[in-house]
Write a protein that holds these residues in place. Structure first.
Motif, PDB file in Angstrom:
ATOM      1  N   PHE A 118      92.723  -5.698 -33.436  1.00 41.91           N
ATOM      2  CA  PHE A 118      93.988  -5.242 -34.157  1.00 41.91           C
ATOM      3  C   PHE A 118      94.172  -6.120 -35.558  1.00 41.91           C
ATOM      4  CE2 PHE A 118      97.216  -9.448 -36.155  1.00 41.91           C
ATOM      5  CZ  PHE A 118      98.429  -8.933 -35.645  1.00 41.91           C
ATOM      6  N   GLU A 119      93.023  -6.919 -36.066  1.00 44.22           N
ATOM      7  CA  GLU A 119      92.612  -7.184 -37.058  1.00 44.22           C
ATOM      8  C   GLU A 119      91.796  -6.175 -38.026  1.00 44.22           C
ATOM      9  OE1 GLU A 119      91.457 -12.082 -36.443  1.00 44.22           O
ATOM     10  OE2 GLU A 119      89.509 -10.726 -35.454  1.00 44.22           O
ATOM     11  N   GLN A 120      91.369  -5.392 -37.590  1.00 45.58           N
ATOM     12  CA  GLN A 120      90.940  -4.120 -38.380  1.00 45.58           C
ATOM     13  C   GLN A 120      91.657  -3.267 -38.736  1.00 45.58           C
ATOM     14  OE1 GLN A 120      87.368  -3.603 -39.252  1.00 45.58           O
ATOM     15  NE2 GLN A 120      88.418  -2.343 -40.475  1.00 45.58           N
ATOM     16  N   MET A 121      92.989  -3.213 -38.114  1.00 45.26           N
ATOM     17  CA  MET A 121      94.205  -2.396 -38.149  1.00 45.26           C
ATOM     18  C   MET A 121      94.884  -3.276 -39.403  1.00 45.26           C
ATOM     19  SD  MET A 121      96.330  -0.553 -35.959  1.00 45.26           S
ATOM     20  CE  MET A 121      95.879  -1.556 -34.009  1.00 45.26           C
ATOM     21  N   ARG A 122      95.449  -4.795 -39.479  1.00 47.89           N
ATOM     22  CA  ARG A 122      95.687  -5.565 -39.788  1.00 47.89           C
ATOM     23  C   ARG A 122      94.858  -5.537 -41.684  1.00 47.89           C
ATOM     24  NH1 ARG A 122      95.773 -11.420 -39.338  1.00 47.89           N
ATOM     25  NH2 ARG A 122      94.195 -11.394 -39.278  1.00 47.89           N
ATOM     26  N   HIS A 123      93.718  -5.869 -41.476  1.00 49.65           N
ATOM     27  CA  HIS A 123      92.558  -5.828 -42.292  1.00 49.65           C
ATOM     28  C   HIS A 123      92.554  -4.884 -43.816  1.00 49.65           C
ATOM     29  CE1 HIS A 123      89.215  -4.455 -44.683  1.00 49.65           C
ATOM     30  NE2 HIS A 123      88.791  -6.185 -45.161  1.00 49.65           N
ATOM     31  N   ASP A 124      93.011  -3.210 -42.957  1.00 55.42           N
ATOM     32  CA  ASP A 124      92.995  -1.943 -43.669  1.00 55.42           C
ATOM     33  C   ASP A 124      94.020  -2.411 -43.951  1.00 55.42           C
ATOM     34  OD1 ASP A 124      90.784  -1.315 -42.752  1.00 55.42           O
ATOM     35  OD2 ASP A 124      91.041  -0.373 -41.015  1.00 55.42           O
ATOM     36  N   TYR A 125      95.411  -1.921 -43.283  1.00 57.01           N
ATOM     37  CA  TYR A 125      97.138  -2.395 -43.797  1.00 57.01           C
ATOM     38  C   TYR A 125      96.749  -2.620 -44.994  1.00 57.01           C
ATOM     39  CZ  TYR A 125     101.819  -2.370 -43.670  1.00 57.01           C
ATOM     40  OH  TYR A 125     103.376  -2.000 -44.518  1.00 57.01           O
ATOM     41  N   GLU A 126      96.457  -4.332 -45.004  1.00 55.57           N
ATOM     42  CA  GLU A 126      96.773  -4.804 -46.714  1.00 55.57           C
ATOM     43  C   GLU A 126      95.478  -4.590 -47.367  1.00 55.57           C
ATOM     44  OE1 GLU A 126      96.781  -9.364 -45.569  1.00 55.57           O
ATOM     45  OE2 GLU A 126      95.727  -9.770 -47.195  1.00 55.57           O
ATOM     46  N   GLU A 127      94.424  -4.332 -47.495  1.00 59.65           N
ATOM     47  CA  GLU A 127      93.464  -3.418 -48.068  1.00 59.65           C
ATOM     48  C   GLU A 127      93.884  -2.247 -48.675  1.00 59.65           C
ATOM     49  OE1 GLU A 127      90.775  -4.793 -48.874  1.00 59.65           O
ATOM     50  OE2 GLU A 127      90.537  -3.296 -51.071  1.00 59.65           O
ATOM     51  N   ASN A 128      94.712  -1.460 -48.219  1.00 59.77           N
ATOM     52  CA  ASN A 128      95.508   0.060 -48.280  1.00 59.77           C
ATOM     53  C   ASN A 128      96.328  -0.741 -49.185  1.00 59.77           C
ATOM     54  OD1 ASN A 128      94.616   2.461 -47.040  1.00 59.77           O
ATOM     55  ND2 ASN A 128      95.310   1.340 -45.233  1.00 59.77           N
ATOM     56  N   PHE A 129      96.929  -1.188 -49.167  1.00 55.74           N
ATOM     57  CA  PHE A 129      98.131  -2.330 -50.056  1.00 55.74           C
ATOM     58  C   PHE A 129      98.037  -2.439 -50.893  1.00 55.74           C
ATOM     59  CE2 PHE A 129     101.386  -4.973 -51.569  1.00 55.74           C
ATOM     60  CZ  PHE A 129     102.561  -4.561 -51.628  1.00 55.74           C
ATOM     61  N   ARG A 130      96.951  -3.019 -50.630  1.00 56.76           N
ATOM     62  CA  ARG A 130      95.934  -4.214 -52.230  1.00 56.76           C
ATOM     63  C   ARG A 130      95.512  -2.672 -53.197  1.00 56.76           C
ATOM     64  NH1 ARG A 130      93.457  -7.185 -50.190  1.00 56.76           N
ATOM     65  NH2 ARG A 130      94.247  -9.278 -50.399  1.00 56.76           N
TER      66      ARG A 130
END
Lengths: 189, 189
Positions: A118-130
């Protein structure tokens, strides 16, 4: 009812109880009582409360991840990509606001592998958005404001939609999408 | 140290513990231990954990209320009023992010009179904000989007600043104010 339908019903009922009382305070017995069935019969469908929590949160996180990956891979413009992200959040909020309460409030109760995933997915999501925002600012498509402020301002609104929208049923989903896109992208002036 | 300074120190230490563990999970004994003093000596300055919570939350809510009342009474333009509200949230976040965690997460643990007083202040604050937005939309100063969406979008960002900003110490407060005002009022395009 098919076993899968029964399992989904258990998950949906659990999401409501988790939202109301928090994951830690809900027992399998509470869940059985809320559904009007015997606790033992829950275990024909589901192994543990943890399995339910993981099912709620990981399904939602994968939904966000799949949506974001499609947007990233697409050849849409930056603005269109941002519009698609806003629509993704609204669509998920409309279909599963209860589950989003677990995702936001109880993700830290996930156990080892699911927590890491979960933490990896959340991190990747935010990084893609950024990265989309950064590209937009660098290309001059987005105004030259601090990137972290843009990311925070947008995501803080999208991430709290699940708390607000259930109290706003009079707002049509199409108006919600249209006006939310306008407000987040073009502001309120 | 003067008694008032000691009392403030107790309140500030409590705000950190409440933020980390939640009001319910913190005891006066925990607080004394965190401060390196005897539990009994806390009671020379403060009557109860409830008094501490009320002091944290009511002080903050009154700070917001006073700020909002000054803005409402002023003869500033709608846009200037909105800028002042954004600055008010940022100023309070910069000086008391720990206390804002209690206000957001533990307000429901206030006891009777304080709970009513807090809920009234929160309601009035949001209603004043809504009224400024409504006037702006009706006068054509703000774009014609759904008023509830404008209010939610703006307040959801301002109300979660306390979670985000402590992780962003590299952003200068003046840049934060300038860019946050731009992003919330004019959007990101």
């Amino acid at each position: 009812m098919k076993p899968e339908g029964r399992k989904q019903e258990i998950i949906d009922s659990a999401a409501i109880l988790f939202k109301e009382r928090g994951y830690s305070a809900v027992t399998m017995r509470d869940l059985a009582r809320a559904m009007g069935i015997k606790a033992a019969s829950l275990y024909n469908h589901i192994q543990s409360k943890q399995e339910i929590l993981a099912s709620i949160i990981i399904d939602l996180a994968e939904h966000f991840t799949t949506g974001m990956n499609e947007i990233v891979k697409s050849d849409l413009t930056i603005i269109k990509k941002l519009e698609k992200i806003i629509e993704l959040h609204i669509d998920i909020t409309l279909t599963n606001a209860d589950g989003l309460a677990s995702l936001n409030n109880d993700w830290m109760h996930l156990e080892e592998e699911n927590l890491t995933y979960f933490e990896q997915m959340r991190h990747d999501y935010e990084e893609n958005f950024r990265q989309i925002v950064r590209t937009g600012v660098n290309n001059g498509v987005l105004a030259n404001n601090n990137i972290e402020i843009i990311v925070f301002s947008t995501l803080s609104t999208l991430r709290t939609l699940y708390l607000w929208y259930p109290k706003q049923r009079t707002i049509d989903p199409d108006i919600l999408k249209k006006d939310m896109i306008t407000v987040l992208l073009k502001g309120i002036i």
